[in-house]
Design an enzyme around this catalytic site. Structure first.
Site, PDB file in Angstrom:
ATOM      1  N   HIS A   1     -54.830 -31.858  46.497  1.00 27.05           N
ATOM      2  CA  HIS A   1     -55.477 -31.361  45.277  1.00 27.05           C
ATOM      3  C   HIS A   1     -57.004 -31.434  45.441  1.00 27.05           C
ATOM      4  O   HIS A   1     -57.722 -30.480  45.153  1.00 27.05           O
ATOM      5  CB  HIS A   1     -54.992 -32.211  44.099  1.00 27.05           C
ATOM      6  CG  HIS A   1     -55.643 -31.930  42.788  1.00 27.05           C
ATOM      7  ND1 HIS A   1     -54.997 -31.328  41.737  1.00 27.05           N
ATOM      8  CD2 HIS A   1     -56.908 -32.189  42.339  1.00 27.05           C
ATOM      9  CE1 HIS A   1     -55.819 -31.227  40.708  1.00 27.05           C
ATOM     10  NE2 HIS A   1     -56.995 -31.751  41.051  1.00 27.05           N
ATOM     11  N   GLU A   2     -57.481 -32.563  45.936  1.00 25.57           N
ATOM     12  CA  GLU A   2     -58.931 -32.729  46.099  1.00 25.57           C
ATOM     13  C   GLU A   2     -59.479 -31.800  47.178  1.00 25.57           C
ATOM     14  O   GLU A   2     -60.572 -31.251  47.039  1.00 25.57           O
ATOM     15  CB  GLU A   2     -59.272 -34.195  46.433  1.00 25.57           C
ATOM     16  CG  GLU A   2     -58.782 -35.235  45.438  1.00 25.57           C
ATOM     17  CD  GLU A   2     -59.259 -35.004  44.023  1.00 25.57           C
ATOM     18  OE1 GLU A   2     -60.212 -34.230  43.839  1.00 25.57           O
ATOM     19  OE2 GLU A   2     -58.658 -35.572  43.102  1.00 25.57           O
TER      20      GLU A   2
ATOM     21  N   HIS B   1     -60.116 -28.489  45.837  1.00 24.89           N
ATOM     22  CA  HIS B   1     -61.382 -28.400  45.098  1.00 24.89           C
ATOM     23  C   HIS B   1     -62.533 -28.084  46.056  1.00 24.89           C
ATOM     24  O   HIS B   1     -63.345 -27.207  45.786  1.00 24.89           O
ATOM     25  CB  HIS B   1     -61.685 -29.716  44.373  1.00 24.89           C
ATOM     26  CG  HIS B   1     -60.946 -29.883  43.079  1.00 24.89           C
ATOM     27  ND1 HIS B   1     -60.746 -28.852  42.196  1.00 24.89           N
ATOM     28  CD2 HIS B   1     -60.376 -30.979  42.516  1.00 24.89           C
ATOM     29  CE1 HIS B   1     -60.070 -29.300  41.144  1.00 24.89           C
ATOM     30  NE2 HIS B   1     -59.829 -30.591  41.316  1.00 24.89           N
TER      31      HIS B   1
ATOM     32  N   HIS C   1     -59.143 -26.115  38.406  1.00 25.56           N
ATOM     33  CA  HIS C   1     -57.867 -26.369  37.747  1.00 25.56           C
ATOM     34  C   HIS C   1     -57.361 -25.090  37.092  1.00 25.56           C
ATOM     35  O   HIS C   1     -58.127 -24.331  36.518  1.00 25.56           O
ATOM     36  CB  HIS C   1     -58.018 -27.466  36.697  1.00 25.56           C
ATOM     37  CG  HIS C   1     -58.440 -28.778  37.286  1.00 25.56           C
ATOM     38  ND1 HIS C   1     -59.566 -29.439  36.898  1.00 25.56           N
ATOM     39  CD2 HIS C   1     -57.881 -29.510  38.271  1.00 25.56           C
ATOM     40  CE1 HIS C   1     -59.680 -30.553  37.603  1.00 25.56           C
ATOM     41  NE2 HIS C   1     -58.668 -30.615  38.451  1.00 25.56           N
TER      42      HIS C   1
HETATM   43 ZN   LIG Z   1     -58.754 -32.006  40.079  1.00 23.36          ZN
END
Ligand SMILES: [Zn+2]
Length: 418
Positions: free
Chosen positions: A147-148, A151, A157
């Site tokens: 998830h990171e 980014h 998101h």
């Molecule tokens: Zn996040």
């Protein structure tokens, strides 16, 4: 060794374990950097180096080794599923000045002893480092690390997409100053035609126990609370990265068209194969996915008749299976879920709901009756989720069972003539 001062981290997204309620903060001046053009993506076509700060120290203890392992595996997973390549430079020793120079091109991974949220800078940064901070809260969960990484690859998101109000309800009144920015819509975020998927690893989940003061994400349309269970990297996540980084450019138009059944895309590392929605695979994205339990392919392709047929399965370990239920053209398929056996988790979030896991944390049965097969379907975590029968005009209905703990289900199916 370079330790980043916190003041250098001006664009930071805070995240904690994905299955739990999250509190994020994003620098408001740079929120628009969202899969949003060349300036926000990391360079493509080159190997992206990453550097685990304090590598030598970390590998001297078991937790540190686990962190290193999870970070390396997260990068390997993304490398396998995209055209991006990553290289671990943690063992190289740079003179401090040189490291600061090169660090602008690195993804730096730093471990924080403070049990704070995981965090990441967003997108490519011209004059500063990209940084992922992992703490005890999240480094054990490889999905959170992925998830990171997404980014820093420029992905925001999902609930910040401009079309989110068509799918979810956000209780604006319950937002705090800290959480507001995580729910602000980013109107110029590019979506590359990838549909809104509440099951994405980049989507927040509703709070397990709803209270008036909660930042509640309710659902609209066919999205149910269980659709939010982001316990895996979904096809839409993989597709978004591949499209944002133009990975398909490595494959021919013929490959792109061949994979386009069920919205699949070519695998840029082997254009003869495709990335397909969960229940499909193969060179045309029409074969049943060979999902496995105990390294054995499970599931089946089944033909419905006018009489009810029962499908009942029980598993004592983790894994996933896919079934395709077929019916003749011009008929409707009817499915009735009869029973779901799940393994409760005794966490502080599930004490009040020990027989029905929120967000299907330990397993679910998914009936993919959505018109768009890319979006998470109707998920059943427990018997409380069972409602009336499902009738669909799909003549191939994919069903998936995915579980991290012992799991079982029983359903029946038949076709009816409209
Ligand atoms: Zn996040």
């Amino acid at each position: 060794m370079l330790i980043l001062a916190r003041t250098t981290m001006k664009i930071v997204i805070l995240c904690i374990a994905l299955a739990l309620p999250t509190i994020h903060a994003i620098d408001r001046h740079r929120r628009q950097v969202v899969s949003n053009g060349n300036e926000t993506r990391l360079r493509k076509g080159t190997v992206i180096p990453y550097y685990i700060v304090g590598y030598e120290k970390l590998r001297n203890h078991s937790l540190g080794r686990e962190l290193i392992n999870n970070v390396q595996n997260a990068f390997k997973t993304l490398e396998r599923l995209t055209c991006l390549s990553f290289v671990d430079k943690s063992q190289e020793i740079f003179p401090r000045k040189l490291l600061i120079f090169y660090a602008q091109r690195f993804i730096l991974i730093e471990y924080s002893k403070k049990p704070v949220h995981c965090s990441a800078t967003l997108g490519r940064r011209r004059r500063d480092h990209t940084v992922i901070t992992v703490s005890e809260k999240c480094y054990k969960d490889q999905l959170t690390i992925i998830h990171e990484i997404l980014h820093v690859l420029g992905i925001i998101h999902i609930q910040m997409r401009k079309d989110r109000d068509h799918y979810i309800y956000v209780n604006e009144g319950a937002l705090t100053e800290d959480t507001k920015s995580s729910f602000e819509i980013v109107p110029d975020a590019k979506t590359f035609g990838v549909p809104y998927n509440p099951g994405s690893v980049m989507h927040y989940v509703p709070k397990p126990l709803m209270r008036k003061s909660d930042v509640f994400i309710g659902s609209i349309q066919s999205v149910t609370k269980n659709s939010f269970s982001n316990n895996r990297l979904t096809f839409t996540d993989i597709k978004l990265i591949n499209l944002a980084y133009q990975c398909h450019a490595k494959c021919s138009q013929e490959d792109i068209e061949r994979c386009s059944n069920h919205h699949g895309i070519p695998d840029s590392r082997n254009c003869a194969t495709c990335h397909c929605p969960d229940a499909f695979q193969g060179p045309t994205c029409t074969d049943r996915a060979e999902l496995k339990v105990n390294n054995q392919v499970c599931g089946a392709t089944l033909q419905a008749t006018e009489d009810w047929t029962t499908l009942s399965k029980s598993f004592d370990t983790s894994g996933a299976c896919a079934w395709h239920i077929k019916s003749p053209m011009g008929t409707l398929l009817e499915i009735e879920v009869k029973n779901i056996q799940t393994t409760p988790t005794n966490t502080k979030h599930s004490k009040k709901c020990t027989t029905c896991e929120h967000f299907c944390m330990n397993g679910y049965l998914e009936i993919q009756n959505n018109a768009d097969i890319q979006i998470a379907g109707l998920r059943f975590c427990c018997n409380k989720d069972i409602t009336e029968s499902i009738i669909t005009d799909k003549n191939i209905l994919p069903i998936i069972a995915s579980f991290s703990k012992p799991f079982g289900f029983e359903l029946q199916y038949r076709y009816i003539i409209d």
